[in-house]
Design a protein around this motif. Structure first.
Motif, mmCIF file in Angstrom:
data_model
loop_
_atom_site.group_PDB
_atom_site.id
_atom_site.type_symbol
_atom_site.label_atom_id
_atom_site.label_comp_id
_atom_site.label_asym_id
_atom_site.label_seq_id
_atom_site.Cartn_x
_atom_site.Cartn_y
_atom_site.Cartn_z
ATOM 1 N N ASP A 82 0.923 -1.352 -0.193
ATOM 2 C CA ASP A 82 -0.014 -0.045 0.020
ATOM 3 C C ASP A 82 0.859 1.384 -0.032
ATOM 4 O O ASP A 82 2.106 1.249 -0.171
ATOM 5 N N ASN A 83 0.288 2.391 0.329
ATOM 6 C CA ASN A 83 0.952 3.663 0.117
ATOM 7 C C ASN A 83 2.141 3.777 1.342
ATOM 8 O O ASN A 83 3.080 4.613 1.103
ATOM 9 N N ASP A 84 1.889 2.897 2.461
ATOM 10 C CA ASP A 84 2.670 3.007 3.668
ATOM 11 C C ASP A 84 4.109 2.171 3.262
ATOM 12 O O ASP A 84 4.875 2.601 4.131
ATOM 13 N N GLY A 85 3.804 1.095 2.546
ATOM 14 C CA GLY A 85 4.853 0.256 2.386
ATOM 15 C C GLY A 85 4.350 -1.131 2.010
ATOM 16 O O GLY A 85 3.470 -1.390 1.482
ATOM 17 N N LEU A 86 5.368 -2.308 2.493
ATOM 18 C CA LEU A 86 4.927 -3.498 2.078
ATOM 19 C C LEU A 86 4.872 -4.184 3.372
ATOM 20 O O LEU A 86 5.621 -4.195 4.591
ATOM 21 N N THR A 87 4.009 -5.282 3.374
ATOM 22 C CA THR A 87 3.686 -6.226 4.544
ATOM 23 C C THR A 87 4.012 -7.691 3.994
ATOM 24 O O THR A 87 3.033 -8.029 3.508
ATOM 25 N N ALA A 94 9.563 -14.058 7.056
ATOM 26 C CA ALA A 94 8.908 -12.898 6.598
ATOM 27 C C ALA A 94 9.483 -11.950 7.739
ATOM 28 O O ALA A 94 9.063 -12.125 8.846
ATOM 29 N N VAL A 95 9.450 -10.705 7.096
ATOM 30 C CA VAL A 95 9.924 -9.550 8.093
ATOM 31 C C VAL A 95 8.810 -8.761 8.635
ATOM 32 O O VAL A 95 8.923 -8.014 9.409
ATOM 33 N N GLY A 96 7.523 -8.779 8.055
ATOM 34 C CA GLY A 96 6.477 -8.092 8.325
ATOM 35 C C GLY A 96 6.402 -6.950 7.762
ATOM 36 O O GLY A 96 6.657 -6.732 6.591
ATOM 37 N N PHE A 97 6.234 -5.692 8.334
ATOM 38 C CA PHE A 97 6.036 -4.512 7.698
ATOM 39 C C PHE A 97 7.374 -3.939 7.464
ATOM 40 O O PHE A 97 8.162 -3.633 8.077
ATOM 41 N N VAL A 98 7.458 -3.091 6.139
ATOM 42 C CA VAL A 98 8.528 -2.396 5.652
ATOM 43 C C VAL A 98 8.090 -1.201 5.303
ATOM 44 O O VAL A 98 7.571 -1.119 3.840
ATOM 45 N N PRO A 99 8.254 -0.069 6.097
ATOM 46 C CA PRO A 99 7.730 1.074 5.303
ATOM 47 C C PRO A 99 8.460 1.798 4.067
ATOM 48 O O PRO A 99 9.824 1.361 3.935
ATOM 49 N N TRP A 100 7.871 2.134 3.081
ATOM 50 C CA TRP A 100 8.731 2.650 1.865
ATOM 51 C C TRP A 100 9.799 3.576 2.187
ATOM 52 O O TRP A 100 10.689 3.546 1.577
ATOM 53 N N GLU A 101 9.763 4.490 3.341
ATOM 54 C CA GLU A 101 10.965 5.159 3.442
ATOM 55 C C GLU A 101 12.212 4.622 3.837
ATOM 56 O O GLU A 101 13.110 4.962 3.821
ATOM 57 N N ASP A 102 12.043 3.301 4.294
ATOM 58 C CA ASP A 102 13.351 2.416 4.508
ATOM 59 C C ASP A 102 13.633 1.700 3.376
ATOM 60 O O ASP A 102 14.805 1.345 3.323
ATOM 61 N N VAL A 103 12.794 1.809 2.269
ATOM 62 C CA VAL A 103 13.492 1.089 1.207
ATOM 63 C C VAL A 103 14.125 1.840 0.234
ATOM 64 O O VAL A 103 13.949 2.990 -0.399
ATOM 65 N N LEU A 104 15.376 1.247 -0.052
ATOM 66 C CA LEU A 104 16.258 2.097 -0.858
ATOM 67 C C LEU A 104 16.356 1.429 -2.378
ATOM 68 O O LEU A 104 16.715 2.208 -3.268
#
Length: 176
Positions: A82-87, A94-104
């Motif tokens: 979604d707009n916040d990231g990926l879960t 599985a790592v769970g939630f990863v916010p987009w601001e953490d994704v390089l």
């Protein structure tokens, strides 16, 4: 790049069919491990080595089988984007939630004919530390050392193809 409604949430369910096939394969390998342990004397002089191989095979694939059985009853989506990231809820690690601001960014790697999407994250050590147990932390740490990220995603247990998963992740990731 396709445009999408910013309110769209992509939910990818777990594939019960893929998991059932993996469960069948795990059950066969557990049975093979038990057979090897029971017949170690037929393999020559190294009974201890053969028995150890049988034990490792039985334990490893037994754990995999138990995990898959638990996932067969899991009603949560395997992946939410979604707009916040990926879960990620699709695998044992599985790592769970990863916010987009953490994704390089993303890299695709092939490991033993399996494709993985390595989600390159800003704080790899933080993602390693947040794993729930020593085995998961060790796996995340090895992924980081070998492939550049502790966060690995695959479509193996999802109702989607690998390329489709990769494309939706790239499409939904803002500013990449």
């Amino acid at each position: 790049m396709q445009t999408h409604n910013p309110l769209d949430i992509v939910e990818i369910p777990l594939s019960k069919t893929k998991m059932a096939l993996t469960l069948s394969g795990s059950a066969v390998l557990v049975a093979a491990g038990i057979w090897v342990m029971s017949n170690a004397h037929k393999f020559g002089s190294s009974h201890l080595l053969i028995t150890t191989i049988g034990i490792v095979c039985t334990v490893f694939f037994g754990i995999v089988a138990l995990y898959i059985v638990s996932k067969l009853f899991d009603a949560r989506p395997g992946m939410i984007i979604d707009n916040d990231g990926l879960t990620d809820n699709s695998s044992m690690f599985a790592v769970g939630f990863v916010p987009w601001e953490d994704v390089l960014g993303f890299n695709v790697v092939n490991v033993a004919s399996q494709k993985f999407i390595m989600v390159l994250v800003d704080d790899p050590d933080g993602y390693i530390r947040r794993q729930p147990n020593a085995l998961a932390r060790r796996t995340a740490s090895l992924n980081y050392k070998m492939y550049g990220s502790p966060v690995a995603v695959t479509s193996n247990a999802l109702k989607t193809k690998f390329d489709d998963l990769y494309n939706v992740l790239k499409e939904r990731r803002p500013n990449l």
